[in-house]
Design an enzyme around this catalytic site. Structure first.
Site, PDB file in Angstrom:
ATOM      1  N   ASN A 220      -8.254   8.547  -4.243  1.00 15.71           N
ATOM      2  CA  ASN A 220      -8.903   7.301  -4.910  1.00 15.71           C
ATOM      3  C   ASN A 220     -10.283   6.693  -3.953  1.00 15.71           C
ATOM      4  O   ASN A 220     -10.386   7.240  -2.874  1.00 15.71           O
ATOM      5  CB  ASN A 220      -8.075   6.301  -5.097  1.00 15.71           C
ATOM      6  CG  ASN A 220      -7.432   5.758  -3.924  1.00 15.71           C
ATOM      7  OD1 ASN A 220      -7.994   4.926  -3.242  1.00 15.71           O
ATOM      8  ND2 ASN A 220      -6.216   5.880  -3.801  1.00 15.71           N
ATOM      9  N   LYS A 299      -5.267  28.510  -1.329  1.00 21.48           N
ATOM     10  CA  LYS A 299      -6.313  27.852  -2.556  1.00 21.48           C
ATOM     11  C   LYS A 299      -6.042  28.605  -3.918  1.00 21.48           C
ATOM     12  O   LYS A 299      -5.792  29.575  -4.021  1.00 21.48           O
ATOM     13  CB  LYS A 299      -7.633  28.143  -2.247  1.00 21.48           C
ATOM     14  CG  LYS A 299      -8.664  27.543  -2.852  1.00 21.48           C
ATOM     15  CD  LYS A 299     -10.240  27.929  -2.514  1.00 21.48           C
ATOM     16  CE  LYS A 299     -10.966  27.207  -3.591  1.00 21.48           C
ATOM     17  NZ  LYS A 299     -12.439  27.764  -3.494  1.00 21.48           N
ATOM     18  N   ASP A 318       7.224   3.026  -3.515  1.00 16.47           N
ATOM     19  CA  ASP A 318       6.623   2.044  -3.283  1.00 16.47           C
ATOM     20  C   ASP A 318       6.747   1.401  -1.812  1.00 16.47           C
ATOM     21  O   ASP A 318       7.728   0.801  -1.758  1.00 16.47           O
ATOM     22  CB  ASP A 318       6.628   0.909  -4.567  1.00 16.47           C
ATOM     23  CG  ASP A 318       5.519  -0.298  -4.406  1.00 16.47           C
ATOM     24  OD1 ASP A 318       5.166  -0.703  -3.284  1.00 16.47           O
ATOM     25  OD2 ASP A 318       5.216  -0.565  -5.572  1.00 16.47           O
ATOM     26  N   ILE A 319       5.712   1.742  -0.930  1.00 16.37           N
ATOM     27  CA  ILE A 319       6.038   1.228   0.333  1.00 16.37           C
ATOM     28  C   ILE A 319       6.210  -0.333   0.393  1.00 16.37           C
ATOM     29  O   ILE A 319       7.176  -0.661   1.104  1.00 16.37           O
ATOM     30  CB  ILE A 319       4.916   1.932   1.331  1.00 16.37           C
ATOM     31  CG1 ILE A 319       4.648   3.204   1.147  1.00 16.37           C
ATOM     32  CG2 ILE A 319       5.136   1.473   2.692  1.00 16.37           C
ATOM     33  CD1 ILE A 319       3.260   3.890   1.756  1.00 16.37           C
ATOM     34  N   PHE A 339      -1.666  -6.414  -1.650  1.00 14.21           N
ATOM     35  CA  PHE A 339      -3.047  -6.455  -2.178  1.00 14.21           C
ATOM     36  C   PHE A 339      -2.960  -5.872  -3.662  1.00 14.21           C
ATOM     37  O   PHE A 339      -2.022  -5.060  -4.023  1.00 14.21           O
ATOM     38  CB  PHE A 339      -3.877  -5.623  -1.538  1.00 14.21           C
ATOM     39  CG  PHE A 339      -4.551  -6.452  -0.486  1.00 14.21           C
ATOM     40  CD1 PHE A 339      -4.223  -6.874   0.529  1.00 14.21           C
ATOM     41  CD2 PHE A 339      -6.190  -7.054  -0.696  1.00 14.21           C
ATOM     42  CE1 PHE A 339      -4.965  -7.749   1.741  1.00 14.21           C
ATOM     43  CE2 PHE A 339      -6.571  -7.592   0.196  1.00 14.21           C
ATOM     44  CZ  PHE A 339      -6.333  -8.147   1.344  1.00 14.21           C
ATOM     45  N   LYS A 353       2.369  -8.884 -10.435  1.00  9.55           N
ATOM     46  CA  LYS A 353       2.433  -7.815  -9.444  1.00  9.55           C
ATOM     47  C   LYS A 353       3.147  -8.620  -7.918  1.00  9.55           C
ATOM     48  O   LYS A 353       3.997  -7.905  -7.652  1.00  9.55           O
ATOM     49  CB  LYS A 353       1.121  -7.152  -8.976  1.00  9.55           C
ATOM     50  CG  LYS A 353       1.418  -5.828  -7.936  1.00  9.55           C
ATOM     51  CD  LYS A 353      -0.004  -5.114  -8.050  1.00  9.55           C
ATOM     52  CE  LYS A 353      -0.189  -4.256  -9.236  1.00  9.55           C
ATOM     53  NZ  LYS A 353      -1.373  -3.527  -9.409  1.00  9.55           N
ATOM     54  N   LYS A 357       6.537  -6.890  -6.826  1.00 11.64           N
ATOM     55  CA  LYS A 357       6.775  -6.369  -5.457  1.00 11.64           C
ATOM     56  C   LYS A 357       7.645  -7.090  -4.487  1.00 11.64           C
ATOM     57  O   LYS A 357       8.019  -6.903  -3.412  1.00 11.64           O
ATOM     58  CB  LYS A 357       5.403  -6.267  -4.908  1.00 11.64           C
ATOM     59  CG  LYS A 357       4.406  -5.679  -5.610  1.00 11.64           C
ATOM     60  CD  LYS A 357       4.227  -4.299  -5.128  1.00 11.64           C
ATOM     61  CE  LYS A 357       3.332  -3.467  -5.959  1.00 11.64           C
ATOM     62  NZ  LYS A 357       3.211  -2.005  -5.508  1.00 11.64           N
TER      63      LYS A 357
HETATM   64  O1  C5P Z   1       1.220  -1.188  -7.742  1.00 10.17           O
HETATM   65  P1  C5P Z   1      -0.009  -1.102  -7.101  1.00 10.17           P
HETATM   66  O2  C5P Z   1      -0.604  -0.026  -6.430  1.00 10.17           O
HETATM   67  O3  C5P Z   1      -1.131  -2.157  -7.752  1.00 10.17           O
HETATM   68  O4  C5P Z   1       0.270  -2.280  -5.706  1.00 10.17           O
HETATM   69  C1  C5P Z   1      -0.776  -2.519  -4.826  1.00 10.17           C
HETATM   70  C2  C5P Z   1       0.002  -3.092  -3.714  1.00 10.17           C
HETATM   71  O5  C5P Z   1       1.078  -2.517  -3.152  1.00 10.17           O
HETATM   72  C3  C5P Z   1      -0.785  -2.955  -2.509  1.00 10.17           C
HETATM   73  O6  C5P Z   1      -0.636  -3.902  -1.402  1.00 10.17           O
HETATM   74  C4  C5P Z   1      -0.567  -1.275  -1.991  1.00 10.17           C
HETATM   75  O7  C5P Z   1      -0.781  -1.264  -0.668  1.00 10.17           O
HETATM   76  C5  C5P Z   1       0.960  -1.462  -2.000  1.00 10.17           C
HETATM   77  N1  C5P Z   1       1.488  -0.203  -2.460  1.00 10.17           N
HETATM   78  C6  C5P Z   1       2.518   0.368  -1.721  1.00 10.17           C
HETATM   79  N2  C5P Z   1       2.942   1.778  -1.983  1.00 10.17           N
HETATM   80  C7  C5P Z   1       2.573   2.048  -3.274  1.00 10.17           C
HETATM   81  C8  C5P Z   1       1.719   1.536  -4.040  1.00 10.17           C
HETATM   82  C9  C5P Z   1       1.173   0.516  -3.735  1.00 10.17           C
HETATM   83  O8  C5P Z   1       2.724  -0.020  -0.400  1.00 10.17           O
HETATM   84  N3  C5P Z   1       3.079   3.588  -3.584  1.00 10.17           N
END
Ligand code: C5P
Length: 414
Positions: A220, A299, A318-319, A339, A353, A357
């Site tokens: 991205n 490739k 989702d870390i 963020f 969000k 989270k």
């Molecule tokens: O769900 P979204 O991607 O919008 O969430 C954004 C927040 O979650 C940011 O703080 C991003 O670093 C964290 N994030 C994460 N792991 C993911 C997706 C998002 O830590 N797979």
């Protein structure tokens, strides 16, 4: 506001005595003088005789906009006491380059030239002394130099690091003076309020790259600038900072430990390996939501069938949510900040969000308008509501956010 406009104010109102001693690195001191005045500082230059062999006082006068002092016998001050007057209204003395011989003189408390004399005569409790060593690698490694450096630190000096690399003498090793922009960063960091002293901050930044084959992948447009600016600001505020960065071409902020990763799974592994030591976790990374389920070792070729390959995707973990659910985060030992880059309805999306989270603070911004830019607008959303940090450079926003996070971590209501 542009980053350049912001930089001009970073040292506004600061009075700095820039001392030069004998070394090839004097050429970098000219650039440093310019950088300091460019950042808003008023600079007075003092040079030893040896420094004058490498660069002329005329150059430093032109760059600082003030006459240069080189001798304790200078007749310009009415009472002949240049060594007293120069340091009395200074906010700091920065000696760059600081030669091995000069450091030895400082360590012994000698006063045989104007610069060592004014360092000795300075009111040490309110005029800090910063030394930027510069010397040949053998001189740097010599036990006498290291002993003298320890002595100057014991006596209150702040010794900056040296760089490793090719030296003017042709040898390669440690002892090079930092570059002017790095020294400027160090001086700015020195003056920053230490609101995060004792904290260990873990930050994720940049995009992730989910490889499809050896030459392609999903990613991205995150530039990493906000996360890197936060890492720098947190370190300046006294924190020990570890920065886990996806693929970005940004320089590592001084004294920040950087771990480069590619994919979301790599980023998760690096976070989990470091998060137990952290007291603050700031997730600025734009982690890819999906990764290809299969990685093609070679490739993928067009086969002429006009049928593009089908890409099967799996959702990435989702870390942030995982870390926010950890026992340490729940027990209040780890403060988590997320963020959110949204494309509209920022407040409602950021609030939702934050809940999803499970983090106490979520920082919202409008994604497509900020990617790659040097400025931004932030919306800080917590359990009480939302506060806007108005448009400013990412550098300024990072400083404001770090101050805000420090207050929250300290339990002071923001
Ligand atoms: O769900 P979204 O991607 O919008 O969430 C954004 C927040 O979650 C940011 O703080 C991003 O670093 C964290 N994030 C994460 N792991 C993911 C997706 C998002 O830590 N797979």
């Amino acid at each position: 506001m542009s980053q350049a406009a912001n930089i001009q104010t970073e040292l506004a109102g600061r009075r700095i005595v820039l001392g030069l001693t004998g070394g090839v690195a004097c050429y970098k001191a000219a650039a440093l003088c310019r950088a300091l005045t460019g950042a808003g500082a008023a600079v007075r230059v003092v040079m030893t005789d040896a420094a004058c062999q490498f660069i002329t006082p005329v150059t430093m006068q032109a760059l600082s906009g003030h006459p240069v002092f080189t001798s304790p016998w200078d007749a310009r001050p009415d009472d002949g006491m240049a060594h007293i007057h120069i340091s009395r209204d200074a906010d700091a003395i920065v000696v760059a380059p600081a030669s091995a011989d000069f450091i030895a003189r400082l360590a012994q408390g000698r006063a045989s030239d104007l610069l060592s004399l004014l360092c000795l005569a300075r009111p040490a409790e309110r005029v800090p002394l910063l030394l930027a060593p510069a010397m040949n690698r053998e001189m740097w490694a010599h036990p006498a130099t290291q002993r003298n450096l320890r002595q100057t630190v014991d006596d209150g000096a702040h010794v900056l690091s040296v760089a490793y690399g090719a030296q003017a003498c042709g040898e390669i090793g440690a002892g090079r003076m930092l570059e002017a922009d790095q020294l400027l960063e160090e001086v700015i960091a020195f003056f920053a309020p230490k609101s995060l002293l004792g904290q260990r901050v873990l930050i994720t930044a940049g995009p992730t790259f989910e490889a499809i084959d050896p030459v392609r992948g999903l990613s991205n447009r995150s530039s990493g600038k906000m996360g890197f600016a936060l890492a720098r600001a947190a370190r300046e505020a006294g924190a020990q900072v570890t920065l886990i960065a996806g693929p970005v071409a940004l320089p590592t902020p001084a004294l920040v430990e950087r771990i480069d990763v590619q994919s979301a799974l790599d980023m998760r592994a690096a976070v989990l390996a470091h998060v137990d030591a952290a007291s603050v976790f700031i997730a600025t990374a734009a982690v890819a939501d999906w990764r290809p389920t299969q990685y093609a070792a070679h490739k993928i070729k067009k086969d002429g069938s006009d049928q593009p390959p089908a890409l099967a995707l799996a959702e990435n973990p989702d870390i942030l949510a995982e870390v926010a659910r950890s026992p340490r985060a729940r027990a209040g030992q780890l403060y988590c900040v997320g963020f959110a880059a949204e494309s509209g309805d920022l407040l409602a999306n950021a609030q939702a969000k934050r809940e999803r989270k499970g983090v106490p603070l979520l920082v919202g911004n409008l994604g497509p308008e900020t990617f790659g830019r040097d400025d931004n607008v932030l919306l800080l959303v917590d359990e009480h509501g939302a506060t806007e940090l108005p448009r400013a450079s990412k550098r300024q926003l990072a400083q404001q956010l770090v101050t805000d996070i420090a207050r929250r971590v300290a339990g002071v209501v923001a």
